[in-house]
Design an enzyme around this catalytic site. Structure first.
Site, PDB file in Angstrom:
ATOM      1  N   LYS A 189       0.846  -1.202   0.000  1.00  0.00           N
ATOM      2  CA  LYS A 189       0.000   0.000   0.000  1.00  0.00           C
ATOM      3  C   LYS A 189       0.870   1.235   0.000  1.00  0.00           C
ATOM      4  CE  LYS A 189      -4.110   1.090  -0.649  1.00  0.00           C
ATOM      5  NZ  LYS A 189      -4.846   0.543  -1.756  1.00  0.00           N
ATOM      6  N   SER A 385      -8.327  -0.757  -5.814  1.00  0.00           N
ATOM      7  CA  SER A 385      -8.686  -0.508  -4.423  1.00  0.00           C
ATOM      8  C   SER A 385     -10.192  -0.329  -4.302  1.00  0.00           C
ATOM      9  CB  SER A 385      -7.908   0.697  -3.883  1.00  0.00           C
ATOM     10  OG  SER A 385      -7.740   0.565  -2.482  1.00  0.00           O
TER      11      SER A 385
END
Length: 586
Positions: A189, A385
């Site tokens: 991330k 995402s």
């Protein structure tokens, strides 16, 4: 004083009069300007394909007609352009398509969809030609479908492979006292990595390299097929910059003719059998697309396939053509679900993600809709995402080879200015009734307990995200977790690991939706229809757009992009399910 008051009242009255007069002229002009005659296409015409005004798949429609009147767009999206090219295939008045100095804002997956439409158009026997003063790499990818390809003798060719550039702010934070406190789940991330490190992590470099190579392989294979140049040879050209000048590009086979634009137009005249001293008939792709969109089509189909477009970052609120809002998205899914004539739904997603809460609300609406009628997802440039969050429970998922997807992970950013306030002599004190009453303040050091609570929230959302994906994709939690951790994947790789069902574009998704609904004869209906008020209408007036142009002119395009990125980060509230970085392919 009374005299001065009368003078002031008169001045205000005159000002109001001129403002009303100004708005009246604008409204009348907009109304009558919008009622211009339809486009007339002459016989023996050529479509000029210039896409500089096209950015989104869907140009949007609004419940309030005034918003449409004052919209700064052309009310034409890429889907309309592709439909127009499909229509032109059988239009006897259209003899070919000219791609002239194309400078588009389209992403790679959009360029692929348009490229496929042009390839299909060529099957009709009509020509597709291209000319440019210079070709960027993305422009060349689209233009390489043409034959022949022209390039200006003093132009240039950009053909060097793909790259991604990321700025890191750790030292800047320490020197300025402005710190971004980051809490995340997922080793990939890397959306927040620039605030934590001064260089790229091995995990981030691994995923970025894999993604770029996957997209390049897809692009190179398409160019290879169109230009009859092997992929290894294309890699050699890119590595050595062997096509950087017009003559070098011609020698390597990337372009066919090095000439000025008048030579290009004479070649088109020759194909149309038009004398060199005469003009040939042209129609812009925007005008032709408007003509096709406003021409009624005879169909006996009662069945419909709804196409719901989800474009941009995911945020709370109504949303618009550039922002996915829960208001318009949930309303669209509900309306399509309740409409008896709509037999299936295609959710077209082009999003890097955004608010985790809003993503979950949209996911829930998809889940409810799927119980009533089939939902098929078509992924555009991105469905990463939060973009993948709202896709994961569909009946089927389609992506292009170069679609960027995955990035299953979440993070939170808490700006902290305590070091800055200390440097400039500001002290902040808090008074509270309970231990945790103050919760978060950007002006005091971040409390470890708050960090722990926020991490707990992020872990909960990550677990929920992975669980949704596991259920939607019929995988175990462990299987999803192994390919999650915030890592991004190209569509070609996402198929192999189970995040995507098939490679294909929007039309493939529509056909799949029709098959699942068991209907052969159908029309399509576009959503959302956005709800805008008078303030939104004023925001679209021409004079309100000057601020952006003024700032760009004063600080430069690149600095303006940095400013917009900072502004975008400031607007992110709550936990984010967001793609880790932006790739800008030129």
């Amino acid at each position: 004083m009374k005299f001065l008051g009368n003078v002031l009242a008169t001045i205000i009255g005159i000002f109001i009069f001129f403002m009303l007069f100004f708005f009246g002229i604008l409204i009348i002009g907009a109304i009558f300007g919008g009622e211009s005659e339809g486009v007339s296409v002459k016989s023996n015409s050529v479509i000029e394909l210039n896409l500089e005004d096209i950015k989104n798949d869907y140009a949007g429609k609004f419940k309030d007609p005034w918003v449409t009147i004052f919209s700064d767009g052309k009310n034409i999206g890429l889907t309309d352009i592709i439909n127009a090219i499909e229509d032109a295939k059988t239009d006897d008045d259209i003899k070919g398509i000219s791609i002239l100095n194309d400078d588009s804002q389209l992403g790679m997956a959009q360029s692929k969809a348009l490229r496929d439409a042009l390839e299909d158009f060529k099957k009709s026997g009509k020509f597709v030609l291209a000319y440019a003063n210079s070709y960027s790499q993305k422009e060349y990818y689209l233009n390489s479908v043409a034959k022949p390809i022209y390039l200006n003798p003093v132009g240039d060719m950009d053909f060097k492979g793909l790259s991604s550039e990321i700025m890191f702010f750790k030292d800047f934070q320490e020197k300025s006292g402005i710190k971004m406190e980051v809490i995340r789940h997922g080793k990939y991330k890397s959306a927040v990595e620039p605030f934590l490190e001064n260089k790229m992590s091995d995990a981030n470099r691994e995923q970025t390299s894999a993604l770029l190579n996957s997209i390049w392989n897809s692009v190179a294979s398409e160019i290879s097929k169109s230009r009859s140049i092997s992929v290894p040879k294309l890699n050699e050209i890119a590595n050595g910059l062997l096509a950087r000048t017009p003559e070098m590009a011609k020698t390597q086979g990337l372009v066919d003719i090095v000439a000025y634009e008048d030579v290009y137009h004479n070649a088109i005249k020759n194909l149309l059998k038009v004398a060199k001293d005469e003009d040939y008939n042209k129609v812009t792709i925007l005008d032709y697309a408007k003509k096709v969109a406003t021409t009624s089509k005879n169909t006996d189909a009662n069945d419909k396939i709804a196409i719901i477009y989800a474009q941009g970052e995911i945020r709370s609120g109504e949303g618009d053509v550039d922002v996915i809002g829960e208001g318009s998205m949930r309303r669209s899914l509900q309306d399509a679900r309740k409409d008896k004539n709509i037999k299936a739904i295609v959710l077209r997603i082009d999003s890097p993600g955004g608010s985790a809460l809003t993503s979950d609300l949209i996911w829930r609406e998809v889940e409810l809709t799927k119980k009533v009628k089939p939902v098929v997802v078509s992924m555009g440039n991105y469905a990463a995402s939060g973009g993948y969050y709202i896709a994961c429970n569909a009946n089927k998922i389609f992506a292009e080879n170069n679609t960027i997807t995955g990035s299953i992970g979440v993070f939170g950013i808490l700006p902290n200015f305590s070091q800055l306030t200390k440097k400039i002599g500001i002290n902040v004190e808090q008074v509270k009734t309970h231990e945790n009453a103050a919760r978060y303040s950007p002006f005091v050091p971040l409390d470890e307990k708050l960090k722990a609570v926020t991490l707990e929230e992020i872990e909960h959302i990550y677990k929920t995200f992975v669980t949704h994906v596991a259920q939607g994709r019929k995988m175990t939690f462990a299987q999803v977790d192994a390919i999650a951790q915030g890592r991004v994947w190209a569509g070609s790789e996402a198929v192999k690991i189970g995040l995507v069902d098939k490679i294909g574009g929007l039309n493939d998704a529509i056909h799949e939706a029709a098959a699942l609904a068991k209907t052969n004869t159908y029309s399509t209906q576009n959503y959302p229809e956005y709800e805008k008020d008078f303030n939104d209408l004023l925001a679209n007036l021409p004079f309100s757009k000057s601020k952006e142009s003024f700032i760009k002119e004063e600080i430069g395009e690149e600095n303006y992009k940095i400013m917009q990125e900072v502004k975008r980060l400031q607007a992110q509230k709550g936990v984010q399910a967001m793609m880790p970085f932006e790739i800008n392919i030129k």
